[in-house]
Scaffold this active site. Structure first.
Site, short mmCIF file in Angstrom:
data_model
loop_
_atom_site.label_atom_id
_atom_site.label_comp_id
_atom_site.label_asym_id
_atom_site.label_seq_id
_atom_site.Cartn_x
_atom_site.Cartn_y
_atom_site.Cartn_z
N CYS A 78 -10.43 -1.86 15.20
CA CYS A 78 -10.64 -3.58 15.16
C CYS A 78 -10.59 -3.62 17.01
O CYS A 78 -10.93 -4.72 16.78
CB CYS A 78 -9.94 -4.55 14.83
N GLU A 117 1.92 1.89 -3.17
CA GLU A 117 1.24 2.15 -4.31
C GLU A 117 0.75 3.62 -3.91
O GLU A 117 -0.07 5.09 -4.78
CB GLU A 117 -0.78 1.31 -4.46
N GLU A 160 -16.63 -10.83 4.35
CA GLU A 160 -15.59 -10.69 2.70
C GLU A 160 -14.64 -12.19 2.44
O GLU A 160 -14.69 -12.08 1.43
CB GLU A 160 -14.06 -9.63 3.74
N GLU A 208 -14.19 -12.05 -4.80
CA GLU A 208 -12.79 -11.48 -5.44
C GLU A 208 -11.63 -12.77 -4.70
O GLU A 208 -10.53 -12.28 -4.90
CB GLU A 208 -12.60 -10.25 -5.09
N SER A 254 -7.47 2.04 -2.49
CA SER A 254 -6.70 0.85 -2.45
C SER A 254 -6.47 -0.11 -3.36
O SER A 254 -7.52 -1.41 -2.30
CB SER A 254 -5.73 0.86 -0.80
N GLU A 274 1.15 -1.37 -0.01
CA GLU A 274 0.12 0.11 0.04
C GLU A 274 0.92 1.75 0.15
O GLU A 274 0.22 2.11 -0.83
CB GLU A 274 -1.15 -0.23 1.76
N LYS A 326 -15.69 -9.41 8.42
CA LYS A 326 -14.60 -10.95 7.49
C LYS A 326 -15.20 -11.70 7.30
O LYS A 326 -14.17 -12.50 5.95
CB LYS A 326 -13.73 -10.72 8.73
N CYS A 359 -8.50 -2.07 4.29
CA CYS A 359 -8.48 -3.11 5.15
C CYS A 359 -9.37 -3.85 6.08
O CYS A 359 -9.63 -4.71 6.11
CB CYS A 359 -7.68 -3.32 6.01
#
Ligand code: SF4
Ligand code: SF4
Ligand code: SF4
Lengths: 573, 172
Positions: free
Chosen positions: A502, A281, A360, A365, A318, A278, A357, A298
């Site tokens: 988190c 990037e 996710e 993907e 990102s 990142e 999560k 994230c």
């Protein structure tokens, strides 16, 4: 400051505060079900009533302001009878399910029933049968256990800016539901789980994958490995009654091995890797005129949020996958190859502070050839449950270290668990990428703490850099609206779905509140203070991974395994 | 394919009509929600998901909130009306004259809850607070036509009649 009288005692109160605030400061425990610290009172549940002299009826202390000379009774027969009746009425159509309820032992309704000494069912209400909503990969709603306190609706709207749920219907039919009473899975819910944390009962819970993980652990054809997120080691102990802010990293690793996981990897390793990718990037975007400000990627609740509400800003996100998914991808490619295992026979489990999560890891993907990179996500709470089921005593195991090759981490990767941690880690490494030199003092105070929006403006050599750190999606709306309106001084924005990051995640122990979030943050920063390697680019194993496998940041392999693109999502918003 | 195109066309026309309604409420806020919902329902016959999202965009309100508000009132429906739209009065006079029993039997006869429309779009059921025809209690209306002093038995006959009409239509 002035005096009021409480049950015949003199008590100090402050102009403008509520009776509840004054009473609680004075050590009077007032029961509440709908009260939310930091938000305006709603006065919905009526549990907090007290007697105020001169008032014809009992007053709700959560919304009633103090006044000089006011005389209150908090435990008169009238008050106690009213509270008990309120509770008994709430329980009138409540199932007697405590023995089977995920919330048992941590349930406010159950606790109040015990505290107020309710020992039998006095009102036999017609029990409304309503089906649970089990459509979501993250959240299970059981409306029969709902007491209509409204906290979930408020957190979803006022803190998260999502408004996936609201009160629907009227009278005895009123319930909390999504638009058109659709399943949560097709609603605008971003799976953050903040509603679970505020719910006083078992009406909301995470979808549990504990049984699936247990089944995988006992399947001899499977190799079951686990990763644990940075924020879990500083909260797991709370599941066992230890005080907030206690780090049990080594013990947790040992406990996970006892449970039977073949390898224990540390998601902080891929957090370090994220910084390499990142950070590169960001520098690339700055140098080539890419879309700025760059937004972090994230936090999966945030990703679903932007897909639904700000799709035009998706080019700013990102392309890095989250650390969980980077780890998953590495496990099922690089590590599988090294161990000569068929990826389909590896079960990759992750322990996360997060319910999103779970969503996710099932995104299209996040895998290849029909094999998911992460198979099951357990929250901190579920790990507590798993350890209890397996009879592993966290307090008495000896600490152990995580496994190579994904066990080494720097403290930069570890502080990902607190809001501002990603940014702090990124700045430490970006400084080197941009100036060739390490920062003098690695601690970046403006990025720390519990404020919902934090900013940093600094000079890196020639370059003026603007950074913002946001937690709570309601705050994200504010900053994104500014960006959309043309704000230009920001290059990089860290966005975390949950307040405080988190450590305040929707998968964290029940009872999470701002004080606990603070203690957990401090535990992470203590680790950052105590350990020697504090910048991601000095993670030796990450460097090795680049040398042996990935090549270089943003290289061909990284591109395939560690990066992805997100798309506009159609839901009822 | 043909039907799909027809549906799309209908959708586009609907969106256009709603746009016109919304434009008549420029800069409207939350307090305009009920009148807008009423106008849209008047125009479309019911509140579709698309309509709710479109209204929400105009008023800056989430769909869940609009649905929540709309379900608070009996007047809004979220499915198109059936070919035979039954309205059953649950006002005080009708209640005294046994509308509770009528409601139970019509729910059974049509296999529909209030607010619902049958899959074949033939029947729909709505419950209203009072139709202002208390002298005829208990009252049921079908497509606006009033039936007085209805009994469960009469109700069954009314429904049977509709079904027979449909059969006759089909065989012609
Ligand atoms: S929600 Fe609370 S009171 Fe209800 S069954 Fe669960 S533990 Fe018991
Ligand atoms: S999980 Fe988050 S977005 Fe979904 S309903 Fe709960 S608070 Fe709202
Ligand atoms: S689901 Fe929980 S938080 Fe939401 S209204 Fe019901 S009891 Fe309250």
């Amino acid at each position: 400051m002035f005096e009021i009288e409480v049950d015949g005692r003199k008590v100090q109160a402050n102009e403008g505060e509520t009776v509840l605030t004054a009473l609680r400061r004075d050590g009077v425990q007032v029961p509440t079900l709908c009260h939310m610290e930091g938000l305006p009172p709603s006065g919905a549940c009526r549990m907090c009533v007290v007697e105020a002299e001169g008032m014809p009826a009992l007053v709700p202390s959560c919304s009633y302001p103090v006044a000089p000379g006011m005389k209150l009774k908090t435990r008169s027969p009238k008050v106690l009878a009213a509270r008990r009746t309120v509770l008994e009425l709430l329980m009138a159509n409540h199932p007697d399910d405590c023995l089977y309820c995920s919330r048992s032992g941590k349930c406010d309704l159950q606790k109040l029933s015990q505290e107020l000494g309710v020992s039998q069912r006095r009102f036999q209400g017609g029990r409304s049968r309503q089906d649970s909503d089990v459509s979501s990969p993250s959240i299970i709603r059981d409306p029969e256990k709902c007491v209509l306190c409204g906290k979930c609706v408020r957190v979803c709207e006022e803190i998260q800016g999502v408004s996936a749920i609201d009160f629907v219907g009227r009278g005895s039919r009123s319930h909390v539901g999504t638009a058109f009473d659709q399943g949560m899975n097709v609603s605008s819910c971003v799976n953050c789980g903040q509603c679970i944390l505020v719910c006083p009962t078992g009406a909301l819970a995470e979808r549990s994958y504990v049984d699936r993980v247990i089944a995988a652990l006992s399947d001899p054809t499977k190799t079951v490995v686990v990763q644990h997120a940075p924020a879990v080691s500083v909260t797991l102990a709370e599941e066992f009654g230890v005080k907030p802010g206690t780090d049990v990293d080594g013990r947790m690793v040992a406990a996970l091995r006892r449970v039977g996981f073949k390898k224990v990897f540390d998601t902080s390793f891929t957090a370090d890797l994220t910084i390499m990718e990142e950070g590169s990037e960001l520098v690339h975007r700055v140098k080539t005129g890419g879309a700025l400000p760059m937004l972090t990627s994230c936090s999966p609740g945030w990703i679903k949020f932007i897909e639904q509400f700000y799709p035009e800003l998706l080019p700013n996100v990102s392309t890095c996958k989250s650390p969980q998914q980077m780890m998953g991808a590495l496990i099922k490619t690089f590590w599988a190859g090294r161990e000569k295992l068929d990826p389909a026979n590896i079960v990759s489990v992750s322990i996360m502070p997060c319910t999103a999560k779970k969503f996710e890891c099932g995104r299209e993907e996040m895998g290849r050839g029909g094999v998911a990179d992460v198979d099951y996500v357990l929250t901190t709470r579920e790990l507590g449950q798993l350890l209890r089921i397996f009879g592993v005593d966290l307090a008495s195991v000896e600490p152990e270290a995580a496994d190579t090759p994904f066990g080494e981490r720097t403290t930069a990767g570890k502080i990902f668990g607190a809001s501002g941690g990603v940014m702090e880690a990124a700045v430490r490494t970006a400084h080197v990428l941009l100036t060739g030199e390490e920062m003098g003092d690695l601690k970046i105070q403006p990025l720390r703490g519990q404020k919902g929006i934090k900013e940093l403006h600094a000079k890196f050599g020639e370059l003026e850099v603007g950074a913002a750190v946001v937690s709570g999606l309601g705050n994200a709306r504010k900053v994104l609206d500014e960006v959309r309106a043309g704000r230009k001084d920001l290059h990089f924005i860290e966005i975390m779905t949950c307040p405080g990051g988190c450590v305040g995640g929707g998968g964290q122990p029940i009872g999470t509140d701002p004080q606990k979030v603070r203690a957990r943050m401090q535990a992470l920063y203590q680790i950052d203070r105590d350990e020697p390697v504090r910048v991601s680019h000095k993670n030796q194993q990450v460097q090795r991974l680049y040398d042996e496998f990935l090549g270089k940041p943003l290289g061909e392999k990284s591109h395939h395994l560690l990066h992805t693109h997100y798309h506009k999502r159609e839901v009822l918003v | 394919m043909g039907t799909a195109t027809a549906e799309t066309k209908k959708g586009a026309e609907g969106a256009e009509a709603i746009r016109a309604i919304l434009e008549a409420h420029p800069g409207a806020g939350r307090d305009a929600l009920i009148p807008i919902l009423q106008e849209v329902q008047e125009q479309q016959g019911f509140l579709s998901k698309e309509a709710v999202v479109q209204i929400g965009r105009h008023l800056k309100l989430p769909a869940s909130k609009i649905y929540g508000v709309a379900t608070f009132y009996n007047q809004f429906r979220f499915q198109p009306k059936g070919k035979y739209h039954f309205m059953l009065c649950r006002g005080t006079a009708c209640h005294v004259k046994g509308s509770q029993r009528l409601l139970a039997s019509i729910v059974k006869l049509l296999s529909l809850q209030p607010g619902q429309t049958s899959r074949d779009r033939l029947f729909s059921l709505e419950v209203v607070a009072c139709m202002g025809a208390c002298g005829l209690a208990p009252v049921v209306s079908v497509n606006g036509e009033f039936y007085a002093k209805v009994t469960p038995r009469k109700l069954a006959e009314m429904i049977q009649e509709c079904r027979q009409k449909e059969l006759a239509n089909a065989s012609n």
